[in-house]
Design an enzyme around this catalytic site. Structure first.
Site, PDB file in Angstrom:
ATOM      1  CG  ASP A 106       9.026   0.667 -11.924  1.00 36.81           C
ATOM      2  OD1 ASP A 106       9.145   0.343 -10.729  1.00 36.81           O
ATOM      3  OD2 ASP A 106       8.675  -0.142 -12.813  1.00 36.81           O
ATOM      4  CG  HIS A 123      -1.928   2.453  -9.612  1.00 36.51           C
ATOM      5  ND1 HIS A 123      -1.413   2.072  -8.409  1.00 36.51           N
ATOM      6  CD2 HIS A 123      -3.268   2.272  -9.512  1.00 36.51           C
ATOM      7  CE1 HIS A 123      -2.398   1.678  -7.603  1.00 36.51           C
ATOM      8  NE2 HIS A 123      -3.539   1.783  -8.259  1.00 36.51           N
ATOM      9  CB  CYS A 159      -5.185  23.281 -25.838  1.00 38.17           C
ATOM     10  SG  CYS A 159      -4.906  22.205 -24.425  1.00 38.17           S
ATOM     11  CB  SER A 198       1.506  -2.222   1.761  1.00 37.60           C
ATOM     12  OG  SER A 198       0.879  -1.238   0.922  1.00 37.60           O
TER      13      SER A 198
HETATM   14  N1  APR Z   1      11.409  -7.483  -0.953  1.00 35.89           N
HETATM   15  C1  APR Z   1      10.162  -7.799  -0.485  1.00 35.89           C
HETATM   16  N2  APR Z   1       9.250  -6.878  -0.109  1.00 35.89           N
HETATM   17  C2  APR Z   1       9.611  -5.577  -0.195  1.00 35.89           C
HETATM   18  C3  APR Z   1      10.886  -5.165  -0.659  1.00 35.89           C
HETATM   19  C4  APR Z   1      11.794  -6.183  -1.045  1.00 35.89           C
HETATM   20  N3  APR Z   1      13.012  -5.905  -1.512  1.00 35.89           N
HETATM   21  N4  APR Z   1      10.920  -3.797  -0.623  1.00 35.89           N
HETATM   22  C5  APR Z   1       9.728  -3.383  -0.139  1.00 35.89           C
HETATM   23  N5  APR Z   1       8.952  -4.453   0.113  1.00 35.89           N
HETATM   24  C6  APR Z   1       7.557  -4.449   0.571  1.00 35.89           C
HETATM   25  C7  APR Z   1       7.288  -3.596   1.786  1.00 35.89           C
HETATM   26  O1  APR Z   1       7.305  -4.407   2.939  1.00 35.89           O
HETATM   27  C8  APR Z   1       5.882  -3.043   1.515  1.00 35.89           C
HETATM   28  O2  APR Z   1       4.884  -3.753   2.240  1.00 35.89           O
HETATM   29  O3  APR Z   1       6.805  -3.897  -0.491  1.00 35.89           O
HETATM   30  C9  APR Z   1       5.645  -3.249   0.032  1.00 35.89           C
HETATM   31  C10 APR Z   1       5.468  -1.956  -0.735  1.00 35.89           C
HETATM   32  O4  APR Z   1       4.279  -1.365  -0.261  1.00 35.89           O
HETATM   33  P1  APR Z   1       3.936   0.141  -0.680  1.00 35.89           P
HETATM   34  O5  APR Z   1       5.102   1.016  -0.478  1.00 35.89           O
HETATM   35  O6  APR Z   1       2.635   0.481  -0.012  1.00 35.89           O
HETATM   36  O7  APR Z   1       3.707   0.048  -2.267  1.00 35.89           O
HETATM   37  P2  APR Z   1       2.429  -0.453  -3.050  1.00 35.89           P
HETATM   38  O8  APR Z   1       1.747  -1.551  -2.329  1.00 35.89           O
HETATM   39  O9  APR Z   1       2.856  -0.684  -4.451  1.00 35.89           O
HETATM   40  O10 APR Z   1       1.486   0.869  -3.009  1.00 35.89           O
HETATM   41  C11 APR Z   1       0.290   0.819  -3.743  1.00 35.89           C
HETATM   42  O11 APR Z   1      -0.073   3.145  -3.267  1.00 35.89           O
HETATM   43  O12 APR Z   1       0.717   5.302  -3.085  1.00 35.89           O
HETATM   44  C12 APR Z   1       0.046   4.431  -3.894  1.00 35.89           C
HETATM   45  O13 APR Z   1      -0.121   4.590  -6.223  1.00 35.89           O
HETATM   46  C13 APR Z   1       0.757   4.222  -5.202  1.00 35.89           C
HETATM   47  O14 APR Z   1       0.807   2.212  -6.563  1.00 35.89           O
HETATM   48  C14 APR Z   1       1.015   2.717  -5.256  1.00 35.89           C
HETATM   49  C15 APR Z   1      -0.019   2.178  -4.282  1.00 35.89           C
END
Ligand code: APR
Length: 250
Positions: A106, A123, A159, A198
């Protein structure tokens, strides 16, 4: 919670080279949904539809991809950094930021003012588009304009090749140079802060794992538990926009 924040802030205070590793959770308070929280992108779309080989082999899949990608981009385009992003900028101003490795596409770490040479977007980024055949670059807004004017699947003017945002999709090879640099920083840092991930996607999640294995103190700030919590010196389940500032920028 207060004692955990103080413990984490002390680790950062004593650290010289900090690697910060961010995921989609750091941007939710800027209005950008994450992937795996309730209501996240993978609760609305099936990740299977976004595998790279489907994208390149199937025009219908490309149409679906652009629909999801356009929706996600609309939330990113005007999003502003939140206090969690600004806390990492402050850490850099304190001279403690070795590298900022992000899974996010982003561009909010750039908007927050961190130095581009410190930011490793493993990514990729949603803010630009390229032809997969001849690599001709396009601005994201230019392609969004074509989609708004009715084009369902954009192709290269040069292309005729397939256009795709400069992100790394499932099944697409990771940028070797960026992964290499991120892993080198993970092996070298004396503290590693995970913010909003996560930690279920590899090889990205191997970066904080590498830091912990190399002896760095691991701090995980995430609303939900992660598979690396047991390897962390401090785990804080809380809101990043409230917690990251007092840790990185007391
Ligand atoms: N404060 C603290 N934690 C938060 C908040 C917040 N405001 N909002 C969300 N979270 C936590 C959630 O609990 C979750 O565990 O952020 C985590 C986001 O996890 P994902 O949605 O799995 O995102 P991410 O870990 O970045 O995913 C990794 O997966 O789909 C692919 O390419 C995509 O880069 C991404 C990768």
């Amino acid at each position: 919670m207060k004692d955990l924040i103080e413990k984490a802030a002390k680790i950062i205070d004593e650290a010289k080279e900090v690697l910060v590793f961010t995921g989609a959770g750091i941007s939710t308070e800027s209005g950008i949904p994450d992937f795996r929280s309730p209501g996240g992108l993978w609760s609305k779309y099936d990740p299977q539809d976004f595998y790279f080989d489907r994208f390149i082999s199937n025009e219908k899949a490309r149409e679906k991809y652009w629909q999801m990608s356009t929706e996600a981009y609309a939330t990113m385009k005007d999003a502003r950094p939140n206090p969690a992003h600004l806390a990492i900028k402050c850490l850099e101003d304190r001279g403690k930021l070795l590298a900022l490795v992000t899974q996010n596409i982003d561009g909010l770490h750039h908007k927050a003012g961190n130095s581009p040479d410190k930011i490793i977007e493993i990514h990729g980024t949603a803010l630009s588009v390229s032809c997969l055949n001849c690599r001709k670059p396009y601005g994201r807004d230019e392609i969004e304009e074509r989609l708004r004017s009715g084009v369902k699947v954009p192709y290269c003017d040069e292309c005729g090749g397939i256009l795709k945002p400069d992100t790394v999709s499932f099944g697409q090879s990771m940028p070797e140079d960026k992964m290499q640099r991120a892993l080198e920083c993970a092996a070298r840092c004396d503290a590693c802060v995970v913010a909003g991930s996560s930690l279920v996607v590899y090889p990205a999640a191997s970066i904080p794992a590498q830091a912990a294995q190399s002896g760095a103190k691991l701090i995980i700030v995430n609303r939900d538990p992660t598979p690396l919590d047991n390897y962390a010196t401090v785990v804080i389940h809380g809101s990043l926009s409230e917690v990251l500032g007092p840790i990185l920028c007391p």
